[in-house]
Motif scaffolding. Structure first.
Motif, PDB file in Angstrom:
ATOM      1  N   THR A  64       0.835  -1.187   0.000  1.00 48.87           N
ATOM      2  CA  THR A  64       0.000   0.000   0.000  1.00 48.87           C
ATOM      3  C   THR A  64       0.878   1.248   0.000  1.00 48.87           C
ATOM      4  OG1 THR A  64      -1.633  -1.185   1.303  1.00 48.87           O
ATOM      5  CG2 THR A  64      -1.817   1.202   1.272  1.00 48.87           C
ATOM      6  N   ALA A  65       0.581   2.172  -0.888  1.00 44.91           N
ATOM      7  CA  ALA A  65       1.310   3.440  -0.897  1.00 44.91           C
ATOM      8  C   ALA A  65       0.729   4.352   0.172  1.00 44.91           C
ATOM      9  CB  ALA A  65       1.210   4.105  -2.262  1.00 44.91           C
ATOM     10  N   PRO A  66       1.577   5.056   0.921  1.00 50.58           N
ATOM     11  CA  PRO A  66       1.053   5.977   1.929  1.00 50.58           C
ATOM     12  C   PRO A  66       0.374   7.174   1.266  1.00 50.58           C
ATOM     13  CG  PRO A  66       3.430   6.188   1.765  1.00 50.58           C
ATOM     14  CD  PRO A  66       3.035   5.039   0.891  1.00 50.58           C
ATOM     15  N   LYS A  67      -0.481   7.828   2.021  1.00 55.37           N
ATOM     16  CA  LYS A  67      -1.117   9.036   1.508  1.00 55.37           C
ATOM     17  C   LYS A  67      -0.048  10.107   1.347  1.00 55.37           C
ATOM     18  CE  LYS A  67      -5.266   7.791   3.938  1.00 55.37           C
ATOM     19  NZ  LYS A  67      -6.030   7.963   5.149  1.00 55.37           N
ATOM     20  N   HIS A  68      -0.246  10.986   0.348  1.00 52.68           N
ATOM     21  CA  HIS A  68       0.778  11.971   0.034  1.00 52.68           C
ATOM     22  C   HIS A  68       0.126  13.315  -0.252  1.00 52.68           C
ATOM     23  CE1 HIS A  68       4.103  13.419  -2.914  1.00 52.68           C
ATOM     24  NE2 HIS A  68       4.356  13.833  -1.691  1.00 52.68           N
ATOM     25  N   ILE A  69       0.544  14.327   0.491  1.00 54.59           N
ATOM     26  CA  ILE A  69       0.098  15.693   0.238  1.00 54.59           C
ATOM     27  C   ILE A  69       1.307  16.452  -0.296  1.00 54.59           C
ATOM     28  CG2 ILE A  69      -0.743  17.839   1.277  1.00 54.59           C
ATOM     29  CD1 ILE A  69      -2.097  16.117   3.422  1.00 54.59           C
ATOM     30  N   ARG A  70       1.201  16.879  -1.561  1.00 54.96           N
ATOM     31  CA  ARG A  70       2.304  17.632  -2.157  1.00 54.96           C
ATOM     32  C   ARG A  70       2.139  19.094  -1.787  1.00 54.96           C
ATOM     33  NH1 ARG A  70       4.017  16.166  -8.131  1.00 54.96           N
ATOM     34  NH2 ARG A  70       5.660  17.550  -7.449  1.00 54.96           N
ATOM     35  N   SER A  71       2.824  19.473  -0.737  1.00 58.16           N
ATOM     36  CA  SER A  71       2.693  20.827  -0.229  1.00 58.16           C
ATOM     37  C   SER A  71       3.974  21.215   0.485  1.00 58.16           C
ATOM     38  CB  SER A  71       1.507  20.909   0.742  1.00 58.16           C
ATOM     39  OG  SER A  71       1.343  22.222   1.207  1.00 58.16           O
ATOM     40  N   PHE A  72       4.179  22.502   0.556  1.00 56.45           N
ATOM     41  CA  PHE A  72       5.315  23.036   1.298  1.00 56.45           C
ATOM     42  C   PHE A  72       4.765  23.990   2.341  1.00 56.45           C
ATOM     43  CE2 PHE A  72       8.534  26.282   2.060  1.00 56.45           C
ATOM     44  CZ  PHE A  72       9.612  25.488   2.406  1.00 56.45           C
ATOM     45  N   PHE A  73       5.174  23.825   3.584  1.00 52.36           N
ATOM     46  CA  PHE A  73       4.709  24.683   4.664  1.00 52.36           C
ATOM     47  C   PHE A  73       5.833  25.604   5.122  1.00 52.36           C
ATOM     48  CE2 PHE A  73       1.823  21.008   5.563  1.00 52.36           C
ATOM     49  CZ  PHE A  73       0.638  21.685   5.349  1.00 52.36           C
ATOM     50  N   ASP A  74       5.520  26.889   5.254  1.00 55.05           N
ATOM     51  CA  ASP A  74       6.405  27.760   6.011  1.00 55.05           C
ATOM     52  C   ASP A  74       5.831  27.802   7.430  1.00 55.05           C
ATOM     53  OD1 ASP A  74       4.184  29.349   5.784  1.00 55.05           O
ATOM     54  OD2 ASP A  74       5.161  30.933   4.641  1.00 55.05           O
ATOM     55  N   ALA A  75       6.473  28.475   8.333  1.00 56.99           N
ATOM     56  CA  ALA A  75       6.059  28.426   9.739  1.00 56.99           C
ATOM     57  C   ALA A  75       4.622  28.894   9.947  1.00 56.99           C
ATOM     58  CB  ALA A  75       7.011  29.254  10.590  1.00 56.99           C
ATOM     59  N   SER A  76       4.226  30.002   9.318  1.00 56.48           N
ATOM     60  CA  SER A  76       2.874  30.526   9.557  1.00 56.48           C
ATOM     61  C   SER A  76       1.799  29.644   8.932  1.00 56.48           C
ATOM     62  CB  SER A  76       2.754  31.958   9.044  1.00 56.48           C
ATOM     63  OG  SER A  76       2.916  31.996   7.637  1.00 56.48           O
ATOM     64  N   SER A  77       2.044  29.125   7.739  1.00 53.62           N
ATOM     65  CA  SER A  77       1.022  28.272   7.114  1.00 53.62           C
ATOM     66  C   SER A  77       0.885  26.940   7.846  1.00 53.62           C
ATOM     67  CB  SER A  77       1.306  28.051   5.624  1.00 53.62           C
ATOM     68  OG  SER A  77       2.525  27.383   5.438  1.00 53.62           O
ATOM     69  N   PHE A  78       1.969  26.424   8.422  1.00 53.38           N
ATOM     70  CA  PHE A  78       1.880  25.195   9.196  1.00 53.38           C
ATOM     71  C   PHE A  78       1.065  25.427  10.471  1.00 53.38           C
ATOM     72  CE2 PHE A  78       3.456  22.149  12.366  1.00 53.38           C
ATOM     73  CZ  PHE A  78       3.107  20.980  11.713  1.00 53.38           C
TER      74      PHE A  78
END
Length: 90
Positions: A64-78
Motif C-alpha cells: 500500500t502506498a502511503p497518503k501523500h500531500i504535495r505541499s510546502f509549509f512555512d512556519a505561519s502556514s503550518f
C-alpha cells in the motif's frame, strides 16, 4: 517517503501521511518488497517484532502506498494548518 511506506506496510499503521512538495518515489522499497527482503525468514526472529504486519509470502501481496500531500509549509502556514485541524476536531 520510505519511512511512511515502512510504517504503512511493515508496521501496520493505516493512517500515515507524507507532506512533501516532491513527487513520492518508492521504487527502492517496492523492489525490496517484491524480492521478499522484508519477510521474517530474511531478517530473522530478532527483527520480527519490528515488522508485525509482514509475514511469509507477503511479497506476493500488493504493498500500500502511503497518503501523500504535495505541499510546502512555512512556519505561519503550518501553524494555520494545525490550528484549523484542532478547531475542527472540537
Amino acid at each position: 517517503g520510505a519511512l511512511s511506506w515502512e510504517l504503512t506496510n511493515l508496521s501496520g499503521i493505516k493512517d500515515c501521511v507524507v507532506i512533501d512538495p516532491r513527487p513520492l518515489n518508492l521504487t527502492l522499497e517496492q523492489s525490496k518488497w517484491k524480492k521478499g527482503l522484508f519477510e521474517p525468514k530474511r531478517f530473522g526472529p530478532v527483527f520480527s517484532k519490528w515488522y508485525p504486519a509482514c509475514f511469509e509470502g507477503c511479497k506476493d501481496t500488493t504493498p500500500t502506498a502511503p497518503k501523500h500531500i504535495r505541499s510546502f509549509f512555512d512556519a505561519s502556514s503550518f501553524t494555520d494548518f494545525v490550528t484549523a485541524r484542532d478547531a475542527s476536531a472540537v
